[in-house]
Design a protein around this motif. Structure first.
Motif, PDB file in Angstrom:
ATOM      1  N   LEU A 196       0.853  -0.946  -0.126  1.00  8.02           N
ATOM      2  CA  LEU A 196      -0.056   0.184  -0.143  1.00  8.02           C
ATOM      3  C   LEU A 196       0.775   1.191  -0.037  1.00  8.02           C
ATOM      4  O   LEU A 196       0.468   2.256  -0.829  1.00  8.02           O
ATOM      5  N   ASN A 197       1.734   1.203   0.643  1.00 10.90           N
ATOM      6  CA  ASN A 197       2.669   2.548   0.823  1.00 10.90           C
ATOM      7  C   ASN A 197       3.357   2.613  -0.531  1.00 10.90           C
ATOM      8  O   ASN A 197       3.699   3.903  -0.940  1.00 10.90           O
ATOM      9  N   ALA A 198       3.901   1.581  -1.097  1.00  8.29           N
ATOM     10  CA  ALA A 198       4.202   1.741  -2.531  1.00  8.29           C
ATOM     11  C   ALA A 198       3.393   2.342  -3.552  1.00  8.29           C
ATOM     12  O   ALA A 198       3.828   3.158  -4.425  1.00  8.29           O
ATOM     13  N   VAL A 199       2.144   1.808  -3.425  1.00  9.43           N
ATOM     14  CA  VAL A 199       1.159   2.384  -4.483  1.00  9.43           C
ATOM     15  C   VAL A 199       0.857   3.827  -4.138  1.00  9.43           C
ATOM     16  O   VAL A 199       1.183   4.722  -4.951  1.00  9.43           O
ATOM     17  N   PHE A 200       0.776   4.138  -2.864  1.00 13.99           N
ATOM     18  CA  PHE A 200       0.472   5.523  -2.577  1.00 13.99           C
ATOM     19  C   PHE A 200       1.853   6.424  -2.720  1.00 13.99           C
ATOM     20  O   PHE A 200       1.550   7.573  -3.443  1.00 13.99           O
ATOM     21  N   THR A 201       3.055   6.055  -2.702  1.00 18.39           N
ATOM     22  CA  THR A 201       4.346   6.515  -3.086  1.00 18.39           C
ATOM     23  C   THR A 201       4.340   6.967  -4.662  1.00 18.39           C
ATOM     24  O   THR A 201       4.682   8.081  -5.074  1.00 18.39           O
ATOM     25  N   ALA A 202       3.996   5.649  -5.321  1.00 19.14           N
ATOM     26  CA  ALA A 202       3.903   6.123  -6.830  1.00 19.14           C
ATOM     27  C   ALA A 202       2.992   7.154  -7.300  1.00 19.14           C
ATOM     28  O   ALA A 202       3.345   7.676  -8.120  1.00 19.14           O
ATOM     29  N   PHE A 203       1.627   7.262  -6.453  1.00 19.61           N
ATOM     30  CA  PHE A 203       0.820   8.077  -6.916  1.00 19.61           C
ATOM     31  C   PHE A 203       1.432   9.583  -6.770  1.00 19.61           C
ATOM     32  O   PHE A 203       1.417  10.524  -7.400  1.00 19.61           O
ATOM     33  N   ALA A 204       1.889   9.742  -5.574  1.00 20.28           N
ATOM     34  CA  ALA A 204       2.579  10.989  -5.098  1.00 20.28           C
ATOM     35  C   ALA A 204       3.788  11.037  -6.071  1.00 20.28           C
ATOM     36  O   ALA A 204       4.107  12.357  -6.442  1.00 20.28           O
ATOM     37  N   ALA A 205       4.495  10.336  -6.717  1.00 24.09           N
ATOM     38  CA  ALA A 205       5.564  10.443  -7.798  1.00 24.09           C
ATOM     39  C   ALA A 205       4.869  11.162  -8.752  1.00 24.09           C
ATOM     40  O   ALA A 205       5.403  11.891  -9.498  1.00 24.09           O
ATOM     41  N   TRP A 206       3.912  10.446  -9.371  1.00 27.68           N
ATOM     42  CA  TRP A 206       3.149  11.018 -10.855  1.00 27.68           C
ATOM     43  C   TRP A 206       2.697  12.452 -10.543  1.00 27.68           C
ATOM     44  O   TRP A 206       2.582  13.078 -11.130  1.00 27.68           O
ATOM     45  N   ASN A 207       2.044  12.463  -9.204  1.00 33.02           N
ATOM     46  CA  ASN A 207       1.506  13.755  -8.795  1.00 33.02           C
ATOM     47  C   ASN A 207       2.454  15.072  -8.950  1.00 33.02           C
ATOM     48  O   ASN A 207       2.266  16.085  -9.241  1.00 33.02           O
ATOM     49  N   THR A 208       3.723  14.634  -8.761  1.00 33.98           N
ATOM     50  CA  THR A 208       4.827  15.703  -8.762  1.00 33.98           C
ATOM     51  C   THR A 208       4.970  16.184 -10.276  1.00 33.98           C
ATOM     52  O   THR A 208       5.268  17.112 -10.478  1.00 33.98           O
ATOM     53  N   THR A 209       4.576  15.318 -11.225  1.00 33.15           N
ATOM     54  CA  THR A 209       4.521  15.852 -12.713  1.00 33.15           C
ATOM     55  C   THR A 209       3.726  16.988 -13.103  1.00 33.15           C
ATOM     56  O   THR A 209       3.602  17.673 -14.100  1.00 33.15           O
ATOM     57  N   ARG A 210       2.896  17.084 -12.193  1.00 31.98           N
ATOM     58  CA  ARG A 210       1.662  18.170 -12.418  1.00 31.98           C
ATOM     59  C   ARG A 210       2.363  19.472 -11.973  1.00 31.98           C
ATOM     60  O   ARG A 210       1.573  20.703 -12.249  1.00 31.98           O
ATOM     61  N   LEU A 211       3.427  19.693 -11.314  1.00 33.34           N
ATOM     62  CA  LEU A 211       4.015  20.526 -10.899  1.00 33.34           C
ATOM     63  C   LEU A 211       4.594  21.383 -12.176  1.00 33.34           C
ATOM     64  O   LEU A 211       5.100  20.767 -13.117  1.00 33.34           O
ATOM     65  N   PRO A 212       4.860  22.737 -11.869  1.00 30.36           N
ATOM     66  CA  PRO A 212       5.578  23.559 -13.036  1.00 30.36           C
ATOM     67  C   PRO A 212       7.144  23.148 -13.013  1.00 30.36           C
ATOM     68  O   PRO A 212       7.685  22.715 -12.024  1.00 30.36           O
ATOM     69  N   ASP A 213       7.693  22.929 -14.265  1.00 27.97           N
ATOM     70  CA  ASP A 213       8.998  22.595 -14.446  1.00 27.97           C
ATOM     71  C   ASP A 213       9.928  23.963 -14.152  1.00 27.97           C
ATOM     72  O   ASP A 213      10.434  24.665 -14.868  1.00 27.97           O
ATOM     73  N   LEU A 214      10.251  23.985 -12.852  1.00 24.28           N
ATOM     74  CA  LEU A 214      11.008  24.901 -12.302  1.00 24.28           C
ATOM     75  C   LEU A 214      12.521  25.002 -12.810  1.00 24.28           C
ATOM     76  O   LEU A 214      13.083  24.127 -12.987  1.00 24.28           O
TER      77      LEU A 214
END
Length: 415
Positions: free
Chosen positions: A180-198
């Motif tokens: 479960l932790n791996a799945v939620f961390t993977a979601f968090a990793a994907w979520n970072t791609t929605r941030l602007p490319d600083l």
């Protein structure tokens, strides 16, 4: 006439899209972590068969890895693009989150936990730089306060899931928590791609790679905020041992006080951090927080003077007083750490700021245990005095650090 900054949230949700994305990723990441924190030690001891000392040693190895990688990871984020490095670090954390369940010897556990710490601590360090770049206009402290409330809530909810695995007490249930932790961390990793490319910071020729190590005032401030953070270990470790060994209170009070602390932080952290949005305000907040924390310690020290009822009342009152100081003081720490750092090197500087807490995490537990348990009431009062002394020292040190920014080449700090 001072300009009132726009509100950070509406109905508990950040108004800005990028801050909403950061909050969502942090919630997902810490939800899984909360579940693992609740179950990992028991899984490795009861299901795999490691001794408590072997598990503790493996965790210490991981902690040392975290100390080593924080500053280089923050620097890498500054110079290669914070968002990109954050994404790759989170991908690495997702890929290694479930691997510790494969360990069948202590050295394998140390290796796998160390590998996971490499990515997790790198991501944590880089994310601090991302926060500093996105939460501008003096909102960095307020957003960190908001994130702390969010992550505390996530950890609490994740702990409920982990608690279910403890009730089932079967190997598959424990393993499912890691997955479960791996799945939620993977979601968090994907979520970072929605941030602007600083954009990355382009280092000037001849400029030191790790300029923070030469910024003497910032090093001193980091030492002060790191020492101030010892109160977290007092309440996490010292209080639990004090309750069980020196008071008549039932052991379940440890869990009750933890829940109480988590709830207070979730409800009031943002409100109590609003007056720490600059360096000088941060130092003043550190002093105000220390007064509350010291008072909380002095109250808790009386818990061994009566029966179970007296101990319970004293512990609840002392913990409530302490958590007020914890929230005010946390805002003060963030105000100092962010306000003195150059905007273009926030990853490197915030990674270094995190070292203070990491080093205290290594040396704090035995010191806290000696003072809270072995010395009892006297030890609690010593800690109260220590918190006040550390906070009072931050006032002149912060003024010196602020006045000497130009001398150390820091021209874009928020102050």
């Amino acid at each position: 006439m001072s300009v009132v900054p726009p509100p950070l949230t509406r109905h508990g949700i950040p108004l800005e899209r990028d801050l909403r994305v950061l909050a969502l990723g942090s919630f997902a990441n810490r939800f899984g972590a909360g579940a693992v924190m609740t179950t990992s030690a028991l899984y490795f001891t009861r299901q795999v068969g490691f001794s408590a000392a072997e598990v503790a040693l493996a965790m210490s190895v991981a902690a040392v890895v975290g100390i080593v990688v924080q500053v280089p990871a923050g620097h890498l984020g500054d110079t290669r693009g914070p968002r990109r490095v954050l994404t790759w670090a989170m991908v690495g954390a997702a890929a290694t989150s479930a691997l510790p369940v494969l360990a069948r010897s202590p050295w394998q556990l140390a290796l796998l936990l160390g590998l996971l710490a490499l990515f997790e601590r790198s991501a944590g360090s880089v994310q601090q730089g991302v926060i500093a770049q996105l939460a501008t206009g003096g909102r960095g402290v307020l957003f960190k306060a908001y994130l702390r409330a969010v992550t505390n809530t996530a950890i609490g909810l994740g702990s409920v899931f982990g608690g279910a695995a403890l009730v089932i007490d079967e190997a598959w249930a424990y393993v499912s928590v890691f997955v479960l932790n791996a799945v939620f961390t993977a979601f968090a990793a994907w979520n970072t791609t929605r941030l602007p490319d600083l954009p990355p910071y382009v280092r000037i020729e001849g400029e030191p790679r790790l300029a923070v190590l030469r910024d003497v005032p910032y090093v001193v401030v980091t030492a002060i905020t790191g020492l101030f953070a010892v109160h977290f270990f007092v309440m996490d470790i010292g209080l639990a041992l004090y309750i069980s060994q020196r008071t008549e209170a039932p052991p379940v009070m440890v869990a009750i006080l933890l829940i109480l602390n988590t709830a207070c932080v979730a409800l009031f952290q943002v409100r109590l951090s609003q007056r720490a949005d600059s360096v000088e305000a941060g130092a003043r907040a550190l002093v105000r927080g220390a007064v509350w924390i010291a008072a909380g310690f002095a109250i808790v020290a009386l818990a061994d003077r009566g029966d179970a009822t007296v101990a319970i009342v004293v512990l609840v009152v002392g913990s409530l007083v302490h958590v007020v100081g914890e929230m005010i003081g946390s805002g003060g720490q963030w105000g100092l750490q962010m306000g003195l750092a150059p905007h273009e090197k926030q990853g490197q500087y915030q990674g270094f700021a995190g070292l203070g807490f990491s080093v205290v995490a290594v040396i704090g537990p035995p010191v806290v245990t000696y003072l809270c348990v072995d010395l009892g009431e006297v030890g609690w009062l010593v800690l109260a005095g220590l918190m006040l002394a550390i906070a009072l020292a931050s006032v002149p040190v912060s003024r010196w650090a602020l006045a000497s920014r130009g001398r150390y080449g820091v021209l874009t700090h928020s102050g």
